[in-house]
Design a protein around this motif. Structure first.
Motif, mmCIF file in Angstrom:
data_model
loop_
_atom_site.group_PDB
_atom_site.id
_atom_site.type_symbol
_atom_site.label_atom_id
_atom_site.label_comp_id
_atom_site.label_asym_id
_atom_site.label_seq_id
_atom_site.Cartn_x
_atom_site.Cartn_y
_atom_site.Cartn_z
ATOM 1 N N SER A 116 -15.253 -14.024 10.335
ATOM 2 C CA SER A 116 -13.958 -13.791 9.696
ATOM 3 C C SER A 116 -12.970 -14.922 9.981
ATOM 4 N N GLY A 117 -13.485 -16.043 10.521
ATOM 5 C CA GLY A 117 -12.620 -17.115 10.979
ATOM 6 C C GLY A 117 -11.982 -17.955 9.909
ATOM 7 N N TYR A 118 -12.420 -17.811 8.642
ATOM 8 C CA TYR A 118 -11.718 -18.531 7.573
ATOM 9 C C TYR A 118 -10.345 -17.907 7.337
ATOM 10 N N GLN A 119 -10.260 -16.585 7.492
ATOM 11 C CA GLN A 119 -9.026 -15.865 7.183
ATOM 12 C C GLN A 119 -8.106 -15.713 8.389
ATOM 13 N N ALA A 120 -8.660 -15.597 9.585
ATOM 14 C CA ALA A 120 -7.840 -15.302 10.766
ATOM 15 C C ALA A 120 -8.444 -15.922 12.008
ATOM 16 N N LEU A 121 -7.608 -16.104 13.027
ATOM 17 C CA LEU A 121 -8.066 -16.659 14.301
ATOM 18 C C LEU A 121 -8.228 -15.587 15.368
ATOM 19 N N GLU A 122 -8.055 -14.324 14.968
ATOM 20 C CA GLU A 122 -8.190 -13.216 15.913
ATOM 21 C C GLU A 122 -8.879 -12.061 15.213
ATOM 22 N N ALA A 123 -9.724 -11.346 15.956
ATOM 23 C CA ALA A 123 -10.432 -10.206 15.374
ATOM 24 C C ALA A 123 -10.742 -9.178 16.456
ATOM 25 N N THR A 124 -10.716 -7.908 16.050
ATOM 26 C CA THR A 124 -11.177 -6.828 16.922
ATOM 27 C C THR A 124 -12.658 -6.632 16.668
ATOM 28 N N SER A 125 -13.442 -6.578 17.739
ATOM 29 C CA SER A 125 -14.889 -6.566 17.572
ATOM 30 C C SER A 125 -15.542 -5.719 18.660
ATOM 31 N N THR A 126 -16.886 -5.692 18.619
ATOM 32 C CA THR A 126 -17.665 -4.935 19.597
ATOM 33 C C THR A 126 -18.743 -5.826 20.191
ATOM 34 N N VAL A 127 -18.932 -5.745 21.496
ATOM 35 C CA VAL A 127 -19.971 -6.523 22.168
ATOM 36 C C VAL A 127 -21.335 -5.922 21.826
ATOM 37 N N GLN A 128 -22.161 -6.699 21.157
ATOM 38 C CA GLN A 128 -23.500 -6.213 20.792
ATOM 39 C C GLN A 128 -24.550 -6.587 21.835
ATOM 40 N N ALA A 129 -24.356 -7.748 22.461
ATOM 41 C CA ALA A 129 -25.339 -8.179 23.467
ATOM 42 C C ALA A 129 -24.683 -9.152 24.432
ATOM 43 N N ILE A 130 -25.131 -9.092 25.687
ATOM 44 C CA ILE A 130 -24.716 -10.046 26.721
ATOM 45 C C ILE A 130 -25.986 -10.688 27.261
ATOM 46 N N GLY B 239 -12.600 -9.368 35.715
ATOM 47 C CA GLY B 239 -13.102 -8.073 35.287
ATOM 48 C C GLY B 239 -14.591 -8.021 35.053
ATOM 49 N N THR B 240 -15.007 -6.968 34.342
ATOM 50 C CA THR B 240 -16.414 -6.724 34.025
ATOM 51 C C THR B 240 -16.553 -6.495 32.530
ATOM 52 N N LEU B 241 -17.547 -7.146 31.921
ATOM 53 C CA LEU B 241 -17.806 -6.977 30.490
ATOM 54 C C LEU B 241 -19.096 -6.191 30.321
ATOM 55 N N GLN B 242 -19.071 -5.202 29.400
ATOM 56 C CA GLN B 242 -20.246 -4.368 29.179
ATOM 57 C C GLN B 242 -20.616 -4.352 27.690
ATOM 58 N N THR B 243 -21.910 -4.170 27.435
ATOM 59 C CA THR B 243 -22.367 -3.987 26.061
ATOM 60 C C THR B 243 -21.676 -2.752 25.470
ATOM 61 N N GLY B 244 -21.204 -2.886 24.236
ATOM 62 C CA GLY B 244 -20.511 -1.795 23.572
ATOM 63 C C GLY B 244 -19.004 -1.825 23.746
ATOM 64 N N ASP B 245 -18.494 -2.700 24.627
ATOM 65 C CA ASP B 245 -17.041 -2.804 24.813
ATOM 66 C C ASP B 245 -16.358 -3.222 23.520
ATOM 67 N N ALA B 246 -15.216 -2.579 23.250
ATOM 68 C CA ALA B 246 -14.341 -3.036 22.164
ATOM 69 C C ALA B 246 -13.529 -4.202 22.716
ATOM 70 N N VAL B 247 -13.519 -5.320 22.014
ATOM 71 C CA VAL B 247 -12.869 -6.531 22.513
ATOM 72 C C VAL B 247 -11.973 -7.145 21.445
ATOM 73 N N THR B 248 -11.078 -8.006 21.913
ATOM 74 C CA THR B 248 -10.296 -8.847 21.018
ATOM 75 C C THR B 248 -10.771 -10.281 21.203
ATOM 76 N N ALA B 249 -11.210 -10.898 20.098
ATOM 77 C CA ALA B 249 -11.701 -12.279 20.138
ATOM 78 C C ALA B 249 -10.623 -13.179 19.547
ATOM 79 N N GLN B 250 -10.157 -14.139 20.335
ATOM 80 C CA GLN B 250 -9.041 -14.978 19.905
ATOM 81 C C GLN B 250 -9.401 -16.460 20.055
ATOM 82 N N VAL B 251 -9.345 -17.178 18.943
ATOM 83 C CA VAL B 251 -9.666 -18.605 18.917
ATOM 84 C C VAL B 251 -8.470 -19.411 19.413
ATOM 85 N N ASN B 252 -8.743 -20.497 20.099
ATOM 86 C CA ASN B 252 -7.698 -21.451 20.481
ATOM 87 C C ASN B 252 -7.190 -22.107 19.203
#
Length: 884
Positions: free
Chosen positions: A464-478, A546-559
């Motif tokens: 979704s990076g063409y439209q925005a530099l931030e997105a709400t997402s879910t961790v699928q794999a670590i 902190g600690t990151l887990q699979t399935g966590d809801a996250v905010t991904a923000q580009v520099n």
């Protein structure tokens, strides 16, 4: 009826198009995003991701005429090309493909109908092979097609089972062969399919039934949607339809052989005497297509293979008596034969010829040097009393100078030596292993199979990076190292897969995004983003808190600031590409790029350095587009429509049927998946900072934009300001002051030269008194003071003019190295003196080498502590020459 090769190609494509297949253009010979493959070597390569389920196409049936290259490694040994009727480096593979649509029955029926009803091959001459236990294929051939049981043969895994790799899609094959007649049988006790490999039983088509998936344990499970991959060599089927004994006798290749006959003035023979002709004809096709697809001669990877192919052909030109660049003159013949099917070679005709001619000229020089090195190797072997040229030395000749083993053997045989073939092969195998290892693609320890498996589980990442530099997402794999984990702690390095991301993954030369991923109090600093398995975005970073887990809801923000800087540089590459074409010519094509936040690097095809005027013209053209504030628009369209509109496709990029077109006003239109500015004015300023050559016909530019350009300009200004302060002049007066200082230096140099000449004269008078007479000849050997070789030669000239009948050798130590000059008068030469031999022996003692004419010679050495020993050795040589 006999068909031309071009007709055979078109008849194949037309047949499958009439049977619901989409005719897909041949892909580039340079595979995209497949580090396991040096060149495209099969029709299925461009559909690999489709077969693996990574990519969807708007069709489920396809047909292609795919240009292929197999050169070196396990696929093709160069030394066999031209020796047999079928081996090639370049060839065309005709194929039809089903992606989960039809399967064995239709694949076999299509093949049989085309061969017997369209190509009119006699049914009674055709045979089918199947995998040992493939009863389904056996039943189709026997009951559906009606092939007698005795002409359906069961073969083992080596011949009739195909796999994409150790794991993944695989399945049985069915090959169709033709009996070309008893007159072509071999001398084997049992000349039969599966028992011999002679020209009587010719395989013409291979049908691959992709029906299983093999896991790491070797277990095969049925695929939910079995697929079809077939391949039939155009040259091979054409040889059958034209009823000729060799692919080289078809109209696809024979005209090139005829051209070489005319060039060489020699007649072609189909036996071993025709071997050089066949090599040249095959290799010129490879060179033409590889260069057209962006490969240029070099010392690594694809460029190295191209160089080997080209140099091998040049070597065989010499065998035919062609001792001048000639390969480039055959390119128009290739274009005439194949330009209709592959218009790109017609468009690049002039460029291809220039690249080949330059490389040929360089190789002629290299070959001359190689012969000198080979002679030195031979002399050393003989001096050591050996009769064998070491294999590693023969390989060095092969690797560095393009000498094939048979040439090294010829040179050795002329000197009553043999070549250590086992040592040569060992060195060759080591190089192949290094090349294979270099092609292994890993990302932080995890290989391609790992990411492919993860992709099959998680699916593609939505970008979704063409439209925005931030997105709400879910961790699928670590991923930690090569292991998938459910959680990771602060301080650990990880690779994260999200279901959606605004992070651009490195692609098309644009570096991957950086930024942060947060989940509550957890913070992950992302340092890079890679694209794996075609569509899986992998975020590489360090958990800072902190600690990151699979399935966590996250905010991904580009520099954002970094992304904007990268976008400025990426948009500038499009404008630069166009400006280079306008300034230098349409032959300029992008051959690679790197887009970072602080700079851009742009590789392009061109034959000479940019002049100062060209440099400035390119800069001015780009900056004019920035001032014009052109709108930058992106559009999704079909590849066919984009090309029809004039969009530029870039070297090395893989394009699907739907592409993204980036337009900058009416000035530039390119296919590109990268991120860009909204208007060209946002680039700010464009400044070229470096230019140089990186290969035959390949140049590299570096440039900066925006704040990076401003920083560069400030740095340059500061340099001039500092220089002005040191020179004690205003900044705008620096040039005048530097010119004045250079004139002063020139005047001083002349004064020094005059003083040195006077000093040399003083030394000459003193040295003449030290000479001794040997057999009526004055002999002078001395160490002197001289600042360089020119001064030493000048002193030798002065001595020679005053010595009468004499010979001299002078030595001077300069920068911890020994300079040596020997000279002899004409009458001394007539008495047997040879300055070249004198200085050669002196240099050997001083750890160096050199030589020259009987009357004047010079040399150098690396051991100044042995100067006096060198002079003593020289005096002994002189005495020997004079018979004293």
């Amino acid at each position: 009826m006999s068909y031309t090769g071009s007709q055979v190609r078109q008849m194949f494509l037309d047949y499958f198009a009439q049977n619901g297949h989409t005719a897909v253009a041949s892909s580039s010979l340079v595979p995209h995003d497949d580090p396991t493959l040096l060149f495209t070597n099969a029709g299925m390569n461009q559909f690999k991701d489709v077969f693996l389920g990574f990519e969807k196409r708007p069709y489920v049936r396809a047909t292609t005429a795919q240009k292929c290259v197999r050169a070196g490694g396990k696929h093709n040994d160069l030394d066999t090309v031209g020796r047999t009727a079928r081996h090639h480096t370049f060839f065309e593979m005709l194929g039809n493909f089903s992606f989960g649509d039809y399967f064995k029955n239709d694949a076999i029926c299509f093949a049989w109908e085309l061969l017997t009803d369209v190509f009119k091959l006699p049914k009674e001459k055709l045979y089918a092979t199947i995998y040992l236990d493939d009863e389904e294929a056996f039943t189709i051939w026997r009951d559906e097609i009606g092939v007698p049981v005795e002409r359906i043969l069961r073969l083992g895994e080596k011949d009739n089972f195909w796999s994409m790799g150790d794991t993944g899609p695989c399945g049985p094959c069915s090959e169709i062969l033709i009996d070309r007649g008893e007159h072509l049988r071999c001398d084997a006790e049992e000349c039969a399919i599966g028992k011999c490999d002679c020209d009587r039983w010719l395989e013409i088509w291979n049908l691959v039934f992709m029906q299983y998936n093999r896991d790491e344990t070797g277990t095969m499970t049925p695929l939910p949607k079995p697929s079809i991959d077939t391949g039939m060599g155009l040259e091979r089927i054409t040889s059958v339809l034209q009823n000729v004994g060799s692919n080289y006798d078809t109209d696809l290749i024979r005209p090139m052989i005829a051209f070489v006959e005319e060039l060489s003035g020699q007649a072609y023979h189909r036996d071993d005497r025709g071997f050089p002709f066949r090599v040249i004809a095959d290799h010129v096709r490879s060179c033409t297509f590889l260069i057209t697809d962006g490969v240029l001669p070099g010392n690594e990877g694809r460029g190295y293979v191209l160089r080997r192919i080209l140099r091998r052909a040049v070597r065989f030109g010499k065998v035919l008596g062609i001792d001048r660049p000639f390969m480039y003159t055959i390119v128009p013949v290739v274009v005439q034969l194949m330009g209709d099917a592959y218009p790109e070679i017609r468009e690049k005709n002039d460029f291809v010829q220039k690249v080949i001619k330059i490389e040929e000229e360089r190789f002629h020089e290299t070959l001359h040097e190689g012969m000198r090195i080979a002679s030195e190797m031979v002399n050393k072997v003989k001096a050591e009393g050996s009769t064998v040229l070491p294999g590693r030395q023969a390989f060095a000749l092969y690797d560095t100078y393009g000498f094939p083993l048979d040439l090294a053997e010829d040179i050795a045989e002329e000197n009553d030596l043999t070549v250590d073939k086992e040592g040569f092969q060992a060195a060759m195998n080591e190089q192949r292993e290094r090349a294979r290892a270099a092609r292994q693609d890993t990302v932080y320890g995890a290989g391609m199979e790992f990411w492919s498996e993860l992709y099959s589980q998680q699916g593609a990442t939505r970008f979704s990076g063409y439209q925005a530099l931030e997105a709400t997402s879910t961790v699928q794999a670590i991923v930690r190292g090569t292991e998938v984990v459910t959680e990771a702690q602060a301080g650990e390095e990880v690779q994260i897969v999200l279901n959606e991301t605004p992070f651009y993954a490195e692609s098309g030369g644009q570096t991957g995004d950086q930024g942060i991923i947060t989940a509550g109090d957890t913070v992950v600093r992302i340092v890079d983003t890679k694209k794996m398995a075609g569509a899986l975005h992998v975020h590489i970073g360090i958990i800072e808190k902190g600690t990151l887990q699979t399935g966590d809801a996250v905010t991904a923000q580009v520099n954002g600031a970094r992304r904007e800087a990268i976008a400025r540089h990426h948009s500038a590459t499009h404008l630069l590409h166009k400006a280079l074409k306008e300034t230098l010519g349409e032959h300029v094509n992008q051959a690679g790029s790197l887009v970072e936040e602080n700079r851009l690097r742009f590789d392009f095809a061109h034959f000479s350095p940019l002049t100062r005027e060209e440099w400035q013209a390119v800069e001015d053209r780009v900056n004019a587009q920035l001032l014009a504030d052109l709108p930058v628009n992106t559009e999704e369209t079909s590849l066919e429509q984009a090309r029809a509109a004039g969009a530029t496709a870039l070297f090395g990029e893989k394009y699907g049927d739907q592409v993204r077109v980036v337009s900058m006003g009416e000035y530039s239109m390119e296919l590109c998946g990268g991120t860009h500015v909204g208007h060209t004015s946002q680039i700010g300023l464009f400044k070229l900072v470096a230019e140089g050559g990186i290969g035959a016909g390949l140049r590299r530019l570096e440039a900066v934009t925006g704040s990076a350009a401003l920083a560069y300009m400030n740095s340059q200004e500061e340099t001039v300001r500092t220089l002005a302060e040191k020179l004690k002049v205003p900044m705008n007066d620096v040039n005048r002051r530097v010119d004045a200082l250079q004139q002063v230096l020139r005047d001083k140099d002349r004064e020094i030269e005059q003083l040195l000449t006077r000093l040399a004269r003083y030394q000459v008078d003193d040295l003449l008194a030290t000479g001794e007479t040997v057999a009526g000849v004055t002999v002078l050997a001395a160490q002197v003071q001289a600042p360089d070789m020119d001064a030493l030669r000048q002193m030798a000239d002065l001595l020679k003019a005053k010595i009468g009948t004499g010979v001299l050798i002078l030595a001077a130590v300069v920068d911890n190295k020994v300079n040596l000059v020997a000279a002899a008068t004409a009458d001394a030469v007539r008495q047997g003196v040879h300055a070249g031999n004198i200085v050669k022996e002196a240099a050997r003692v001083a750890g160096g080498g050199g030589g020259g004419r009987p009357d004047m010679a010079q040399a150098g050495g690396k051991q100044p502590e042995k100067v006096m020993d060198a002079l003593a050795a020289a005096k002994q040589v002189i005495k020997n020459q004079l018979g004293a």
